[in-house]
Design an enzyme around this catalytic site. Structure first.
Site, short mmCIF file in Angstrom:
data_model
loop_
_atom_site.label_atom_id
_atom_site.label_comp_id
_atom_site.label_asym_id
_atom_site.label_seq_id
_atom_site.Cartn_x
_atom_site.Cartn_y
_atom_site.Cartn_z
N SER A 82 -76.34 27.48 70.23
CA SER A 82 -76.85 28.84 70.00
C SER A 82 -75.75 29.73 69.45
CB SER A 82 -77.37 29.42 71.32
OG SER A 82 -77.38 30.84 71.24
N GLN A 124 -75.96 32.88 69.15
CA GLN A 124 -75.89 34.12 69.94
C GLN A 124 -74.98 33.94 71.14
OE1 GLN A 124 -79.95 35.25 70.74
NE2 GLN A 124 -80.38 35.68 68.59
N ARG A 177 -91.82 36.35 62.69
CA ARG A 177 -91.90 35.09 61.94
C ARG A 177 -93.27 34.41 62.10
NH1 ARG A 177 -86.83 35.45 60.04
NH2 ARG A 177 -85.17 35.81 61.54
N LYS A 234 -80.46 39.27 58.26
CA LYS A 234 -80.54 39.96 59.55
C LYS A 234 -79.33 39.64 60.42
CE LYS A 234 -83.99 38.97 62.63
NZ LYS A 234 -83.51 38.73 64.02
N ARG A 246 -92.71 29.76 70.16
CA ARG A 246 -93.17 29.61 68.77
C ARG A 246 -93.93 28.30 68.52
NH1 ARG A 246 -88.16 32.64 65.57
NH2 ARG A 246 -89.12 34.71 65.71
N ASP A 292 -84.97 29.14 62.90
CA ASP A 292 -85.93 30.25 62.71
C ASP A 292 -87.04 29.89 61.73
OD1 ASP A 292 -84.53 31.78 64.50
OD2 ASP A 292 -83.39 32.86 62.98
N LYS A 302 -87.85 31.84 71.90
CA LYS A 302 -87.62 32.86 70.86
C LYS A 302 -88.48 34.09 71.19
CE LYS A 302 -84.63 30.52 68.52
NZ LYS A 302 -83.23 30.96 68.54
#
Ligand code: S3P
Length: 445
Positions: free
Chosen positions: A173, A175, A394, A31, A352, A321, A348
């Site tokens: 991170s 991102q 997930r 991904k 999570r 993840d 996330k």
């Protein structure tokens, strides 16, 4: 978090436990790489052919966004595209990244350097995710970005001249790192980014392969602006984050012996393999070559007696993840599992830690949350129950794996969201012997 915060699921997984997993299979394309392949080749001059691309909810949103920017895309099949990169044009309406955190954060970095105004938005879920982590450094570069309520999507980006900066990231991170590196392509001087730990380095690898002038020294990346990216042909390897679900299932279901092929083994992504090996997992990892500058290989996983470990520090970002599925593995392990330094899990697609602890409790699990992790004592045998995926791919797939190792049948409400990263999840699981089907949720009204 209540179920009202999320769209009510229209479909669900029905899981009947017991069957061992066996055979050889693979999983869909990575991904992270699929997002980047689309966005970076949209920036490049010329045609890039991308094979084994991931046609998932998140990545299709990125693809639609670059099309909305005027980029021509030839779709040869669900998995194969040619992107004709070059100049962008101003989008007619807000760019909708749906649930894709990678999509919105990376594209905001690119939009900061464009000579036109744009708005980036997404689902209600995406609108709850923190964007200040990119807004702050991009503003230091001179970008004009406004979020809602101090830093949430929709993000409004106005044209402005960007300057190179030296930036030390407060969190590891990929991102955030990528948003800065992408904006830095449009700045007037060199940018240096220092990360606190080894967040996935796909952006660095792909930009370098496309001719960007970038050097990496440990946790510091230096990038020069101004070089035009070159189009490349790219075959996306399979996603280790998707492989993690059948892999953990094979480790915890007696009698299993499973081989997964063509998996991306980039060392910034393999933290789960390291931790499982420390737990005594019978894993054989064989590197078979390089694909698109990323090491790929085969993983064989056999049912194993696992022992508990402590997880914290550098490895956390290399398996960020994988914590929902790691929690399922930890429940099968003998002793106390203790996870710390994983507070990022709370921002996330869902929180999570909280969501997994609450859903697994419905199956009888006793797991204690801490601010930045959790602990539990194992092994714990779970029982089938009706659980809920919270529109988080997930979470949904981790609950299916938990149910495969439990006693009694289970229903995991929200099968659709698995398709945000792993289209065909139930088919792949059935192909290796698991009894997982997708059914429509009956209308209770
Ligand atoms: C990603 C980076 C990670 C990861 C996400 C994909 C990427 O997020 O959790 O699924 O492709 O760059 P953070 O950068 O927020 O840690």
């Amino acid at each position: 978090m209540t179920q009202k915060d999320h769209p009510q699921p229209k479909d669900r997984f029905r899981v009947r436990p017991g069957a061992p997993l066996a055979g050889t299979t693979t999983v869909p394309g990575d991904k992270s790489l699929s997002h980047r392949a689309v966005m970076f080749s949209a920036l490049a001059q010329g045609a890039s052919r991308i094979k084994a691309w991931l046609p998932a909810g998140d990545t299709e949103a990125s693809l639609r966004a670059v099309q909305a920017l005027g980029v021509q895309v030839e779709r040869h099949s669900a998995h194969e595209l040619t992107i004709h990169g070059g100049a962008f044009t101003q989008p007619a309406s807000p760019l909708d990244l749906v649930n894709a955190g990678t999509g919105i954060r990376l594209l905001t970095g690119i939009m900061a350097g464009q000579p036109f105004e744009s708005v980036l938005d997404g689902s209600e879920q995406l609108r709850r995710r923190p964007m200040n982590r990119i807004i702050q450094p991009l503003r230091l570069m001179g970008a004009s970005i406004d979020g809602v309520n101090g830093g949430y999507a929709p993000l409004s980006v106005k044209p402005s001249a960007l300057r190179g900066i030296g930036y030390t990231m407060p969190m590891a991170s990929a991102q955030v790192k990528s948003a800065i590196l992408l904006a830095a392509l449009f700045a007037d001087g060199e940018t240096t980014v220092t990360q606190p730990g080894p967040a996935r380095d796909h952006t660095e690898r792909m930009l370098a392969a496309m001719g960007a002038r970038l050097t990496v020294d440990g946790n510091t990346i230096v990038i020069q602006p101004g070089s035009q990216l070159e189009a490349i042909d790219f075959t996306v390897p399979a996603d280790i984050s998707s492989a993690a679900f059948p892999l953990v299932a094979a480790l915890i279901i007696p009698g299993s012996d499973l081989t997964l092929t063509n998996i991306n083994l980039n060392p910034t992504r393999t933290g789960l393999l390291d931790v499982l090996q420390e737990m005594g997992a019978d894993l054989t990892v064989t590197e078979t070559g390089l694909e698109a500058g990323e090491p790929v290989g085969t993983i064989r996983a056999r049912h194993s007696t696992l022992k508990a470990v402590r997880v914290g520090g550098e490895v956390v970002v290399r398996m960020i993840d994988e914590f929902p599925i790691f929690m399922v593995a930890a429940l099968a392990a003998e002793g106390e599992t203790f996870v710390k330094d994983a507070g990022e899990l709370r921002v996330k697609e869902t929180d999570r830690i909280a969501v997994m602890v609450a859903e697994l409790a419905k199956m009888g699990a006793a797991i204690t949350e801490t601010e930045d992790g959790f602990y539990l004592f194992g092994p714990q045998m779970l029982r089938g129950a009706q659980v809920y995926g919270h529109d988080d791919h997930r979470i949904s797939m981790s609950l299916v794996v938990a149910a495969l190792a439990a006693e009694g049948d289970a229903l995991v409400n929200d099968a659709r969201c698995a398709g945000d990263s792993f289209p065909g999840f139930a088919d792949v699981m059935r192909g290796i012997g698991a009894d997982v089907t997708v059914e429509v949720v009956p209308d209770e009204g």
